[in-house]
Design a protein around this motif. Structure first.
Motif, short mmCIF file in Angstrom:
data_model
loop_
_atom_site.label_atom_id
_atom_site.label_comp_id
_atom_site.label_asym_id
_atom_site.label_seq_id
_atom_site.Cartn_x
_atom_site.Cartn_y
_atom_site.Cartn_z
N VAL A 101 0.84 -1.20 0.00
CA VAL A 101 0.00 0.00 0.00
C VAL A 101 0.87 1.25 0.00
O VAL A 101 0.63 2.20 -0.75
CB VAL A 101 -0.96 -0.01 1.21
CG1 VAL A 101 -1.69 1.33 1.32
CG2 VAL A 101 -1.96 -1.15 1.08
N ALA A 102 1.92 1.25 0.81
CA ALA A 102 2.83 2.41 0.86
C ALA A 102 3.51 2.62 -0.49
O ALA A 102 3.67 3.76 -0.95
CB ALA A 102 3.87 2.20 1.96
N ARG A 103 3.88 1.53 -1.13
CA ARG A 103 4.53 1.60 -2.44
C ARG A 103 3.58 2.20 -3.48
O ARG A 103 4.00 3.02 -4.31
CB ARG A 103 4.96 0.19 -2.84
CG ARG A 103 5.59 0.04 -4.21
CD ARG A 103 6.00 -1.41 -4.41
NE ARG A 103 6.73 -1.62 -5.66
CZ ARG A 103 7.35 -2.75 -5.97
NH1 ARG A 103 7.32 -3.77 -5.13
NH2 ARG A 103 7.98 -2.87 -7.12
N LEU A 104 2.32 1.81 -3.43
CA LEU A 104 1.36 2.25 -4.44
C LEU A 104 0.91 3.69 -4.23
O LEU A 104 0.50 4.36 -5.18
CB LEU A 104 0.15 1.31 -4.44
CG LEU A 104 0.47 -0.13 -4.82
CD1 LEU A 104 -0.74 -1.02 -4.63
CD2 LEU A 104 0.99 -0.21 -6.25
N GLU A 105 1.00 4.17 -3.01
CA GLU A 105 0.61 5.56 -2.74
C GLU A 105 1.48 6.55 -3.50
O GLU A 105 1.06 7.67 -3.78
CB GLU A 105 0.66 5.84 -1.24
CG GLU A 105 -0.51 5.21 -0.48
CD GLU A 105 -0.38 5.35 1.02
OE1 GLU A 105 0.74 5.63 1.50
OE2 GLU A 105 -1.40 5.16 1.73
N ALA A 106 2.69 6.12 -3.87
CA ALA A 106 3.59 6.98 -4.63
C ALA A 106 3.29 6.94 -6.13
O ALA A 106 3.77 7.79 -6.88
CB ALA A 106 5.04 6.57 -4.38
N ALA A 107 2.49 5.95 -6.56
CA ALA A 107 2.24 5.77 -7.99
C ALA A 107 0.82 6.13 -8.41
O ALA A 107 0.54 6.22 -9.61
CB ALA A 107 2.54 4.32 -8.39
N ALA A 108 -0.08 6.33 -7.45
CA ALA A 108 -1.48 6.61 -7.75
C ALA A 108 -1.93 7.88 -7.04
O ALA A 108 -1.33 8.30 -6.05
CB ALA A 108 -2.36 5.43 -7.33
N ASP A 109 -3.00 8.48 -7.54
CA ASP A 109 -3.58 9.64 -6.86
C ASP A 109 -4.32 9.23 -5.60
O ASP A 109 -4.46 10.02 -4.66
CB ASP A 109 -4.56 10.36 -7.80
CG ASP A 109 -3.86 10.91 -9.04
OD1 ASP A 109 -2.84 11.61 -8.88
OD2 ASP A 109 -4.32 10.63 -10.16
N GLU A 110 -4.79 7.98 -5.59
CA GLU A 110 -5.55 7.47 -4.44
C GLU A 110 -5.39 5.96 -4.40
O GLU A 110 -5.34 5.31 -5.44
CB GLU A 110 -7.03 7.84 -4.60
CG GLU A 110 -7.95 7.34 -3.50
CD GLU A 110 -9.42 7.66 -3.77
OE1 GLU A 110 -10.28 7.04 -3.12
OE2 GLU A 110 -9.69 8.52 -4.63
N VAL A 111 -5.30 5.41 -3.20
CA VAL A 111 -5.27 3.96 -3.02
C VAL A 111 -6.47 3.58 -2.17
O VAL A 111 -6.61 4.04 -1.03
CB VAL A 111 -3.97 3.48 -2.34
CG1 VAL A 111 -4.02 1.97 -2.09
CG2 VAL A 111 -2.76 3.83 -3.21
N ALA A 112 -7.35 2.75 -2.74
CA ALA A 112 -8.51 2.24 -2.01
C ALA A 112 -8.26 0.77 -1.71
O ALA A 112 -8.46 -0.09 -2.56
CB ALA A 112 -9.78 2.41 -2.85
N CYS A 113 -7.78 0.51 -0.51
CA CYS A 113 -7.48 -0.86 -0.07
C CYS A 113 -8.31 -1.14 1.17
O CYS A 113 -8.18 -0.44 2.18
CB CYS A 113 -5.99 -1.00 0.22
SG CYS A 113 -5.49 -2.67 0.71
N LEU A 114 -9.16 -2.16 1.09
CA LEU A 114 -10.09 -2.43 2.18
C LEU A 114 -9.39 -2.94 3.44
O LEU A 114 -9.80 -2.63 4.55
CB LEU A 114 -11.14 -3.45 1.72
CG LEU A 114 -12.05 -2.99 0.57
CD1 LEU A 114 -12.90 -4.16 0.09
CD2 LEU A 114 -12.93 -1.82 1.00
N GLU A 115 -8.35 -3.75 3.26
CA GLU A 115 -7.63 -4.32 4.39
C GLU A 115 -6.13 -4.27 4.13
O GLU A 115 -5.68 -4.64 3.05
CB GLU A 115 -8.05 -5.78 4.63
CG GLU A 115 -9.53 -6.00 4.91
CD GLU A 115 -9.93 -5.57 6.31
OE1 GLU A 115 -9.03 -5.34 7.13
OE2 GLU A 115 -11.14 -5.48 6.57
N ALA A 116 -5.37 -3.81 5.13
CA ALA A 116 -3.90 -3.80 5.03
C ALA A 116 -3.34 -4.25 6.38
O ALA A 116 -2.71 -3.47 7.10
CB ALA A 116 -3.39 -2.42 4.65
N PRO A 117 -3.56 -5.52 6.73
CA PRO A 117 -3.19 -6.01 8.06
C PRO A 117 -1.69 -6.20 8.24
O PRO A 117 -0.97 -6.55 7.31
CB PRO A 117 -3.92 -7.36 8.13
CG PRO A 117 -4.01 -7.79 6.70
CD PRO A 117 -4.19 -6.54 5.90
#
Length: 206
Positions: free
Chosen positions: A160-176
């Motif tokens: 999720v942290a990696r993708l936050e740098a590549a997208a305007d928004e990250v919609a991830c329901l669970e990041a345990p």
């Protein structure tokens, strides 16, 4: 825990309900992302297409991903790739590029690529362990959509942290924190067959 991919897709549709009325383009990562993408496109009154990327598997350990390659040839390799012989990695990259060509030939007749330029684009998959596959898809689209969103049922915190740098928004329901693999968060994580993908792509939204 999700019952199945449809359960996760319904929850993602609620999370992304603000996109309704903006004709979002839902780009699903085959194969697991396509059933989810079909539901999102219908629920958000958008269009469904695929973005073609493939995992690069570690030589001798195919269950371990060391990167990803996209349809346009863009290659993303993790640091772990340096631990394997370069010629073996190159053979795996060539193999996955060939599979991408075959997949486009299979999907093209039922769903010609939809241009993402100027659109609100949602790239969806059932989950992300390393972020490499989703990141490769996002990089392929970079600079073309009006807004680029990465959506998934579950992902590792590092993905999720990696993708936050590549997208305007990250919609991830669970990041345990205890993430071990995508499948552990789905009661039913059966394989999606190519025939189902083709059928879902051939259906119009609505």
């Amino acid at each position: 825990m999700f019952r199945d991919r449809l359960d996760a897709a319904k929850q993602l549709a609620q999370r992304l309900e603000h996109l309704k009325g903006h004709n979002p383009l839902i780009l699903a990562i085959p194969r697991g992302g396509v059933p989810m993408g079909r539901h999102l496109a219908d629920a958000l009154e958008g269009e469904l297409d695929v973005v073609l990327v493939r995992k690069i598997r570690a030589p001798g350990s195919p269950e371990f991903a060391i990167g990803a390659v996209s349809e346009d040839g863009s290659l993303t390799l993790d640091d772990a790739a340096s631990h394997f012989p370069s010629d073996a990695v190159e053979r795996e990259v060539d193999h996955q590029r060939q599979l991408l060509k075959e997949r486009r030939a299979r999907y093209g007749p039922v769903r010609p690529p939809i241009p993402p330029e100027g659109r609100v684009v949602v790239v969806v998959d059932d989950g992300s362990a390393t972020g490499a596959t989703m990141e490769a898809a996002l990089k392929t689209l970079s600079g073309r959509p009006k807004r680029l969103i990465a959506a998934m049922g579950v992902g590792s915190p590092s993905a999720v942290a990696r993708l936050e740098a590549a997208a305007d928004e990250v919609a991830c329901l669970e990041a345990p924190q205890g993430f071990m693999g995508v499948g552990q968060f789905y009661a039913d994580f059966g394989q999606v067959e190519e025939e189902e993908v083709v059928e879902l792509l051939s259906r119009s939204s609505g």
